[in-house]
Design a protein around this motif. Structure first.
Motif, PDB file in Angstrom:
ATOM      1  N   GLY A 273       3.824   6.607  -2.752  1.00 30.58           N
ATOM      2  CA  GLY A 273       4.663   5.960  -1.743  1.00 30.58           C
ATOM      3  C   GLY A 273       5.957   6.704  -1.498  1.00 30.58           C
ATOM      4  O   GLY A 273       6.987   6.089  -1.213  1.00 30.58           O
TER       5      GLY A 273
ATOM      6  N   THR B   2      -6.567  -0.999   0.929  1.00 31.85           N
ATOM      7  CA  THR B   2      -5.672  -0.467  -0.105  1.00 31.85           C
ATOM      8  C   THR B   2      -6.082   0.949  -0.482  1.00 31.85           C
ATOM      9  O   THR B   2      -7.261   1.293  -0.456  1.00 31.85           O
ATOM     10  N   THR B   3      -5.120   1.771  -0.838  1.00 29.62           N
ATOM     11  CA  THR B   3      -5.396   3.126  -1.308  1.00 29.62           C
ATOM     12  C   THR B   3      -6.212   3.062  -2.596  1.00 29.62           C
ATOM     13  O   THR B   3      -5.853   2.356  -3.534  1.00 29.62           O
TER      14      THR B   3
ATOM     15  N   ASP C 250      -2.266   6.667   2.977  1.00 29.45           N
ATOM     16  CA  ASP C 250      -2.115   5.236   2.756  1.00 29.45           C
ATOM     17  C   ASP C 250      -3.387   4.524   3.230  1.00 29.45           C
ATOM     18  O   ASP C 250      -3.793   4.659   4.374  1.00 29.45           O
TER      19      ASP C 250
ATOM     20  N   MET D 202       0.837  -1.200   0.000  1.00 30.82           N
ATOM     21  CA  MET D 202       0.000   0.000   0.000  1.00 30.82           C
ATOM     22  C   MET D 202       0.870   1.248   0.000  1.00 30.82           C
ATOM     23  O   MET D 202       2.018   1.204   0.427  1.00 30.82           O
ATOM     24  N   ALA D 203       0.290   2.344  -0.473  1.00 28.93           N
ATOM     25  CA  ALA D 203       1.064   3.575  -0.553  1.00 28.93           C
ATOM     26  C   ALA D 203       0.127   4.774  -0.581  1.00 28.93           C
ATOM     27  O   ALA D 203      -0.985   4.701  -1.092  1.00 28.93           O
TER      28      ALA D 203
ATOM     29  N   ASP E 106       3.051   0.536 -10.113  1.00 27.49           N
ATOM     30  CA  ASP E 106       2.368  -0.371  -9.177  1.00 27.49           C
ATOM     31  C   ASP E 106       0.951   0.113  -8.884  1.00 27.49           C
ATOM     32  O   ASP E 106       0.537   0.231  -7.735  1.00 27.49           O
TER      33      ASP E 106
ATOM     34  N   GLU F 116      -2.753  -7.065  -7.057  1.00 24.62           N
ATOM     35  CA  GLU F 116      -2.302  -6.713  -5.706  1.00 24.62           C
ATOM     36  C   GLU F 116      -1.453  -5.437  -5.733  1.00 24.62           C
ATOM     37  O   GLU F 116      -0.310  -5.411  -5.257  1.00 24.62           O
ATOM     38  N   PRO F 117      -2.004  -4.363  -6.326  1.00 19.82           N
ATOM     39  CA  PRO F 117      -1.223  -3.128  -6.485  1.00 19.82           C
ATOM     40  C   PRO F 117      -1.194  -2.300  -5.210  1.00 19.82           C
ATOM     41  O   PRO F 117      -1.938  -2.566  -4.255  1.00 19.82           O
ATOM     42  N   GLU F 118      -0.345  -1.273  -5.213  1.00 23.74           N
ATOM     43  CA  GLU F 118      -0.316  -0.342  -4.093  1.00 23.74           C
ATOM     44  C   GLU F 118      -1.489   0.622  -4.144  1.00 23.74           C
ATOM     45  O   GLU F 118      -1.957   1.091  -3.113  1.00 23.74           O
ATOM     46  N   VAL F 119      -1.967   0.946  -5.354  1.00 27.23           N
ATOM     47  CA  VAL F 119      -3.040   1.930  -5.528  1.00 27.23           C
ATOM     48  C   VAL F 119      -4.018   1.431  -6.577  1.00 27.23           C
ATOM     49  O   VAL F 119      -3.618   0.991  -7.654  1.00 27.23           O
TER      50      VAL F 119
END
Length: 361
Positions: free
Chosen positions: A64, A186-187, A29, A1-2, A77, A152-155
């Motif tokens: 991030g 998640t963001t 986040d 996450m970010a 990501d 499964e991304p950060e955003v």
């Protein structure tokens, strides 16, 4: 996450058109932030700059903590869900979900694990062997969500993902997205022109108009304390009632409205600074805070009555100006009836008619 950080992000096209004016805000986040505004306000352009699909003219974008202005979309990501499902018609649901992972060279066992997890989360387990043509619009949109989920991304970036669904499916899929966000943490950045979607989904909302940020806050703060006339009129269904006139203190506070009866709009119980008396303002009243009252009140004629079960809307005419009152279920007046309406003094909003800015009492 970010988390995401935008610092004076600006988009100018080759013809000189400014689509986004110096946008600066932070998305924490794990936060679900909604970008909302009318068509052409710059919300989708802003999302596409975050995704890397639009070049940033100036300013800085961090994901991030990393500056990503010149980073390719595939290396940011992020995963994006568009308005159109864009599913491969010849592939099954399972193949659609796992196709992007296969392109990235993920091992077969990992692809199957992620596809199974996404299908379970979105209630697609029994549909993995189906093709898109065998599914409803809501089911296809869930597959589109699942295709982003398996990354499964950060955003997550969602660009009006519910626009193609009917009202019932929009409501149910909106609920699924909210549940999904709570489960994943998640963001998410969600773009919509629908203010109901924005109010029900967003932990915070960025309201845009003509490429400029008008206000950023939680849904209820935006609703209860809009920063300007645009936000006041845009958020809320039905929209806030707005009347321009001069504040006077004859026999109690009232708003003298041009062309209205001499009594204007009585505001019993309301107080304003003495310096405001004689000043022109725009008075804002939410429909639920305007109700029939005996005695002193603004005279209005009932034009249309909308009874929708749990509540009713009275569409009124006041000196040629439309007003709306939201009432609980009760004995309702008939069209043509003459009423006296009173605004709740605890829920009045005042705006400057020139700048549109909220006036703080």
């Amino acid at each position: 996450m970010a988390g995401l950080q935008l610092e004076e992000v600006r988009k100018v096209y080759g013809n000189g058109q400014v689509a986004v004016h110096d946008a600066s805000f932070r998305i924490e986040d794990g936060e679900l932030m909604v970008l909302v505004g009318p068509s052409g306000c710059g919300k989708s352009t802003l999302l596409r700059m975050i995704a890397g699909l639009e070049e940033i003219t100036s300013g800085t974008l961090r994901i991030g903590g990393r500056v990503v202005n010149d980073v390719a979309p595939k290396d940011r990501d992020i995963a994006m869900v568009f308005q159109s499902y864009a599913l491969y018609p010849h592939m099954t649901v399972a193949e659609n979900l796992g196709f992007g992972l296969k392109l990235r060279g993920q091992p077969r066992a990992e692809v199957e694990r992620r596809v199974a997890a996404a299908a379970a989360m979105l209630g697609l387990e029994g549909m993995l062997g189906k093709r898109p043509r065998e599914m409803s619009g809501g089911q296809r949109q869930r597959v589109a969500l699942g295709r982003a989920l398996v990354r499964e991304p950060e955003v997550f970036l969602l660009d009006e993902p519910l626009s193609n669904l009917d009202a019932k499916l929009r409501h149910s899929t909106r609920t699924e997205i909210a549940r999904l966000h709570r489960r994943l943490g998640t963001t998410m950045v969600y773009v919509t022109h629908d203010q109901v979607e924005a109010m029900t989904l967003g932990q915070r909302i960025v309201v845009l108009d003509a490429g400029r940020i008008q206000q950023i806050d939680t849904p209820m703060v935006l609703y209860e304390r809009p920063a300007n006339l645009f936000v006041a009129g845009f958020l809320g269904s039905p929209a806030m009632n707005l009347l321009e006139g001069e504040l006077q203190a004859a026999d109690g506070l009232r708003l003298a409205v041009d062309g209205a009866p001499a009594a204007g709009v009585p505001l019993p119980g309301a107080t304003v600074p003495d310096a405001w008396l004689g000043r022109r303002v725009v008075l804002g009243v939410r429909p639920e805070h305007l109700s029939p009252a005996p005695g002193d009140g603004l005279p209005a004629r009932v034009e249309v009555v909308e009874a929708v079960g749990s509540e009713a809307y009275l569409h009124l005419d006041f000196a040629g100006r439309p007003l709306v009152s939201r009432l609980p279920p009760q004995s309702l007046p008939v069209p043509g009836a003459e009423l006296r309406m009173r605004a709740d003094p605890a829920h009045l909003h005042f705006f400057d008619p020139q700048s549109g800015a909220r006036l703080a009492i």
